[in-house]
Design a protein around this motif. Structure first.
Motif, short mmCIF file in Angstrom:
data_model
loop_
_atom_site.label_atom_id
_atom_site.label_comp_id
_atom_site.label_asym_id
_atom_site.label_seq_id
_atom_site.Cartn_x
_atom_site.Cartn_y
_atom_site.Cartn_z
N SER A 4 40.86 29.61 58.62
CA SER A 4 39.72 30.37 59.02
C SER A 4 38.60 30.56 59.53
O SER A 4 37.56 29.84 60.10
CB SER A 4 38.83 29.72 57.69
N PRO A 5 39.09 31.65 60.97
CA PRO A 5 38.50 31.19 62.51
C PRO A 5 37.26 31.94 62.19
O PRO A 5 37.30 33.13 61.65
CB PRO A 5 39.58 32.62 63.33
N ALA A 6 36.39 32.01 63.33
CA ALA A 6 34.74 32.59 63.06
C ALA A 6 34.87 33.69 62.92
O ALA A 6 33.96 34.46 63.21
CB ALA A 6 33.55 31.55 63.89
N SER A 7 35.19 34.17 63.95
CA SER A 7 36.27 35.46 64.52
C SER A 7 36.85 35.68 65.05
O SER A 7 38.02 34.66 65.47
CB SER A 7 34.80 35.74 66.19
N LEU A 8 37.76 37.54 65.20
CA LEU A 8 39.16 37.33 65.58
C LEU A 8 39.17 38.35 66.67
O LEU A 8 37.82 39.31 66.89
CB LEU A 8 40.43 37.67 64.98
N GLU A 9 39.14 38.81 67.90
CA GLU A 9 39.32 39.39 69.11
C GLU A 9 40.63 39.19 69.75
O GLU A 9 41.65 38.39 69.54
CB GLU A 9 38.88 38.68 70.45
N LEU A 24 43.90 37.96 60.72
CA LEU A 24 44.79 37.29 61.55
C LEU A 24 45.79 38.72 61.35
O LEU A 24 46.12 38.83 62.32
CB LEU A 24 45.57 35.97 61.81
N PRO A 25 46.58 38.63 60.18
CA PRO A 25 47.59 39.56 59.70
C PRO A 25 47.16 41.42 60.26
O PRO A 25 48.04 41.56 60.99
CB PRO A 25 47.68 39.60 58.64
N LYS A 26 45.94 42.00 60.54
CA LYS A 26 45.41 43.24 60.78
C LYS A 26 44.96 42.75 62.63
O LYS A 26 45.62 43.63 63.14
CB LYS A 26 44.37 42.62 60.06
N ALA A 27 44.64 41.81 62.60
CA ALA A 27 44.63 41.89 64.04
C ALA A 27 45.99 41.49 65.18
O ALA A 27 45.70 41.93 66.15
CB ALA A 27 43.95 39.90 64.67
#
Length: 78
Positions: A4-9, A24-27
């Motif tokens: 459960s990452p705080a944010s994805l960039e 994550l899959p969407k990223a």
């Protein structure tokens, strides 16, 4: 294990090009789409990782795998 990452960039060449991505899959899908649309090469240090994701997990591109990728695919199938 649940991550459960705080944010994805998505960062390309040191610049944040997208942020606030929900999961994550969407990223990963957005990253692959950007790399394809912008005609970017995979980073040298992660080339085999990206090729594995593309060819084995996403079933995109060539069906014939390089020996290292074929070995990893065979090991995962066991």
């Amino acid at each position: 294990m649940h991550l459960s990452p705080a944010s994805l960039e998505i960062i390309i060449e040191g610049e944040v090009v997208m942020d606030n991505i929900q999961d994550l899959p969407k990223a990963m899908c957005i990253l692959f789409g950007l790399m394809y649309a912008l005609h970017l090469n995979y980073p040298k240090t992660m080339k085999l990782t990206f090729q594995f994701i593309q060819q084995v997990l996403l079933l995109l591109g060539h069906t014939d795998l390089k020996p290292k990728l074929q070995t990893l695919k065979n090991q995962l199938a066991m």
